[in-house]
Design a protein around this motif. Sequence first.
Motif, PDB file in Angstrom:
ATOM      1  N   TRP A 200     -38.116 -15.163  14.145  1.00 23.89           N
ATOM      2  CA  TRP A 200     -37.654 -14.099  13.491  1.00 23.89           C
ATOM      3  C   TRP A 200     -36.018 -13.802  13.913  1.00 23.89           C
ATOM      4  N   GLY A 201     -35.863 -13.989  15.282  1.00 31.99           N
ATOM      5  CA  GLY A 201     -34.613 -14.030  16.029  1.00 31.99           C
ATOM      6  C   GLY A 201     -33.939 -12.466  15.835  1.00 31.99           C
ATOM      7  N   GLU A 202     -32.722 -12.594  15.337  1.00 30.78           N
ATOM      8  CA  GLU A 202     -31.905 -11.309  15.018  1.00 30.78           C
ATOM      9  C   GLU A 202     -32.800 -10.190  14.151  1.00 30.78           C
ATOM     10  N   LEU A 203     -33.523 -10.808  13.360  1.00 31.29           N
ATOM     11  CA  LEU A 203     -34.208 -10.021  12.294  1.00 31.29           C
ATOM     12  C   LEU A 203     -35.620  -9.649  12.737  1.00 31.29           C
ATOM     13  N   LYS A 204     -35.801  -9.906  13.940  1.00 30.10           N
ATOM     14  CA  LYS A 204     -37.100  -9.143  14.405  1.00 30.10           C
ATOM     15  C   LYS A 204     -37.511  -7.671  14.172  1.00 30.10           C
ATOM     16  N   PRO A 205     -36.324  -6.863  14.201  1.00 30.97           N
ATOM     17  CA  PRO A 205     -36.714  -5.519  13.819  1.00 30.97           C
ATOM     18  C   PRO A 205     -37.499  -5.124  12.294  1.00 30.97           C
ATOM     19  N   LEU A 206     -37.086  -6.303  11.315  1.00 34.20           N
ATOM     20  CA  LEU A 206     -37.970  -6.169  10.213  1.00 34.20           C
ATOM     21  C   LEU A 206     -39.309  -6.435  10.338  1.00 34.20           C
ATOM     22  N   LEU A 207     -39.710  -7.260  11.162  1.00 36.55           N
ATOM     23  CA  LEU A 207     -41.139  -7.497  11.778  1.00 36.55           C
ATOM     24  C   LEU A 207     -41.701  -6.512  12.258  1.00 36.55           C
ATOM     25  N   VAL A 208     -40.894  -5.851  13.072  1.00 36.10           N
ATOM     26  CA  VAL A 208     -41.636  -4.677  13.849  1.00 36.10           C
ATOM     27  C   VAL A 208     -41.774  -3.366  12.736  1.00 36.10           C
ATOM     28  N   TRP A 209     -40.879  -3.306  11.845  1.00 28.92           N
ATOM     29  CA  TRP A 209     -40.946  -2.180  10.904  1.00 28.92           C
ATOM     30  C   TRP A 209     -42.211  -2.488  10.022  1.00 28.92           C
ATOM     31  N   SER A 210     -42.432  -3.808   9.539  1.00 31.42           N
ATOM     32  CA  SER A 210     -43.475  -4.057   8.527  1.00 31.42           C
ATOM     33  C   SER A 210     -44.763  -4.010   9.212  1.00 31.42           C
ATOM     34  N   VAL A 211     -44.852  -4.358  10.681  1.00 33.67           N
ATOM     35  CA  VAL A 211     -46.025  -4.242  11.096  1.00 33.67           C
ATOM     36  C   VAL A 211     -46.440  -2.849  11.535  1.00 33.67           C
ATOM     37  N   TYR A 212     -45.512  -1.993  12.019  1.00 38.31           N
ATOM     38  CA  TYR A 212     -45.712  -0.748  12.142  1.00 38.31           C
ATOM     39  C   TYR A 212     -46.196   0.176  11.064  1.00 38.31           C
ATOM     40  N   PHE A 213     -45.547   0.075   9.821  1.00 38.14           N
ATOM     41  CA  PHE A 213     -46.124   0.612   8.649  1.00 38.14           C
ATOM     42  C   PHE A 213     -47.464   0.187   8.260  1.00 38.14           C
TER      43      PHE A 213
ATOM     44  N   GLU B  41     -38.426   3.840  22.417  1.00 37.63           N
ATOM     45  CA  GLU B  41     -37.760   2.819  21.965  1.00 37.63           C
ATOM     46  C   GLU B  41     -38.081   1.911  20.591  1.00 37.63           C
ATOM     47  N   LEU B  42     -39.488   1.773  20.820  1.00 38.95           N
ATOM     48  CA  LEU B  42     -39.838   1.421  19.581  1.00 38.95           C
ATOM     49  C   LEU B  42     -39.563   1.823  18.136  1.00 38.95           C
ATOM     50  N   THR B  43     -39.911   3.130  18.267  1.00 42.07           N
ATOM     51  CA  THR B  43     -39.744   3.982  16.891  1.00 42.07           C
ATOM     52  C   THR B  43     -38.048   3.913  16.693  1.00 42.07           C
ATOM     53  N   GLN B  44     -37.037   3.625  17.689  1.00 41.91           N
ATOM     54  CA  GLN B  44     -35.889   3.677  17.379  1.00 41.91           C
ATOM     55  C   GLN B  44     -35.786   2.488  16.602  1.00 41.91           C
ATOM     56  N   VAL B  45     -36.186   1.297  16.963  1.00 42.95           N
ATOM     57  CA  VAL B  45     -36.128  -0.057  16.145  1.00 42.95           C
ATOM     58  C   VAL B  45     -36.621  -0.048  14.736  1.00 42.95           C
ATOM     59  N   VAL B  46     -37.627   0.675  14.705  1.00 44.29           N
ATOM     60  CA  VAL B  46     -38.311   0.862  13.506  1.00 44.29           C
ATOM     61  C   VAL B  46     -37.302   1.884  12.534  1.00 44.29           C
ATOM     62  N   GLN B  47     -36.989   3.076  12.961  1.00 44.73           N
ATOM     63  CA  GLN B  47     -35.879   3.709  12.219  1.00 44.73           C
ATOM     64  C   GLN B  47     -34.658   3.173  11.838  1.00 44.73           C
ATOM     65  N   SER B  48     -34.448   2.230  12.700  1.00 44.63           N
ATOM     66  CA  SER B  48     -32.992   1.403  12.458  1.00 44.63           C
ATOM     67  C   SER B  48     -33.113   0.641  11.150  1.00 44.63           C
ATOM     68  N   VAL B  49     -34.148   0.470  10.500  1.00 47.36           N
ATOM     69  CA  VAL B  49     -34.440  -0.269   9.598  1.00 47.36           C
ATOM     70  C   VAL B  49     -34.508   0.547   8.282  1.00 47.36           C
ATOM     71  N   LEU B  50     -35.560   1.373   8.166  1.00 48.81           N
ATOM     72  CA  LEU B  50     -35.578   2.454   7.086  1.00 48.81           C
ATOM     73  C   LEU B  50     -36.521   3.319   7.416  1.00 48.81           C
ATOM     74  N   TRP B  51     -36.275   4.736   7.176  1.00 48.49           N
ATOM     75  CA  TRP B  51     -37.012   5.571   7.584  1.00 48.49           C
ATOM     76  C   TRP B  51     -36.896   6.852   6.796  1.00 48.49           C
ATOM     77  N   ALA B  52     -38.011   7.659   6.662  1.00 52.61           N
ATOM     78  CA  ALA B  52     -38.035   8.979   5.930  1.00 52.61           C
ATOM     79  C   ALA B  52     -38.586  10.150   6.802  1.00 52.61           C
ATOM     80  N   GLU B  53     -37.868  10.764   7.334  1.00 52.83           N
ATOM     81  CA  GLU B  53     -38.188  11.787   8.485  1.00 52.83           C
ATOM     82  C   GLU B  53     -39.046  12.713   8.049  1.00 52.83           C
TER      83      GLU B  53
END
Length: 472
Positions: free
Chosen positions: A377-390, A422-434
């Motif tokens: 995933w390289g620089e797109l790894k936040p997208l993977l984190v975001w998908s797995v998180y939800f 720090e993980l939630t910061q990565v997730v929220q940097s992609v797309l988030w609804a507080e």
Amino acid sequence: MDRSAKTIFNFVNLSHPDELKDEETQLRIRRLAMSEVGRARRKPKTKRERNEMVLEFRKPAATSATIDRLGRGEVDPFTPYPIALDETSRALVASIFRDGSAHSRQLRGAWWLVGLSDKATFYNVLANARLYQLKELTGTFVQKSDLLGLSMQNHALRSMTDRIKDSEGHASDEMIGAVSSFMCYHYILGEFEGWENHRNALARMTGLRGGFNNIAQESLRITVSWTDLVGSFSQDIPSIVPLPQLWQNNSRSPPGSPRPFNDISLKWKQRFPAMMDWITIFDDINQLMSLDRGFTKEEKHLAETTGCWMEPTMVRLLAIRPLITGSKSENVMEEVCRLGTMLFLAPIWRWLGASPVWTFTVTRNLLSVLNSQMVEWGELKPLLVWSVYFAALETRDPRERSQFAFILAVLMNGLQIREWSELTQVVQSVLWAERIFASSDGSLRDDVMSILRLPGTGDVTPVLEEIEDEEA
């Protein structure tokens, strides 16, 4: 003015016309009437004032429900129901519109009107209402109905059988509405073999009249799309019904509205300039949410009546199939992001009134892709984190949850972050609804952090680093 000259009113307050049948109420009315007769004999009055009585219908003091055909009241006594309501059916109707009810509010302004148009459809509306009542009683959606719900559906089946005998009415609005109501029943139960059988019948019926777009009645057209979409989403299969015009209008922001900057979107386009299917949908969601679409009173009203941006967005996500078009790493990544976006939107859909929103197939499909396809995933790894998180938040399967939690722990190690914040910061940097996801990750945090720092066994970082190296 002399008080004796004033008009005298006697009020009999009723909450429903059926209360006029009550013997005690009738006796009270007779007594008041006779009192007026006696008063008239003692003191002559003008013709207008003689024997004046007012019957006033008021809502019960215990509820603030208002009468509304589209769903904000409980039972409208003036609505022409397709069947005679008894005490049981009246209670089922009331449960649909009661504040705090488990019943789905999504597009109620459309399917309720369809339900009122036909006896078979209305009986299924009552059968569906019973399923939601059972959800309130048990705390979860049931896999089969009880005697009351089955009785209502049996009435629907008999009415449907009678209608089928008329071959000229096989493609009528009433038949299409009835078949859609059966699809809703199976979808609520999570029983998709029956849903698919009725969807096939729906496709044949609409084919007889030239296609779905030849359904002129707006509420029926929206209801047909809705019943197809919710079942398609639950199974992660493409919808077969084209978007209604109203949904098309709601699917994108108005021309000229500002596009918020999103760093991960820019990185995707730089790496995969020819892979635009998913990222275009992602950008539209980001823009719609930045404009507070979906969270205002106006948007919630749309969600309950004709549909908001959520429905056409889901249809678009179901339509793209990255792994069918190719098996390269970018196809795998786009599929992970497609599934992750559906899991991100599912809780927002529920918040807007959709119920149930079945995601067990979506989480299973995502886990299957992650276990079978290893890509960088390289620089797109936040997208993977975001998908797995939800996916971890959404799954109700304990085994799936533990696997998603372990993957998150591996990803945290690979990103060299040790704190959950720090993980939630990565997730929220992609797309988030507080307002939807605030404080929703407490147990997931505990699961992931327990993997990173197992009590009594020391730090498991070396094991995670070995797994990270194998994936790379």
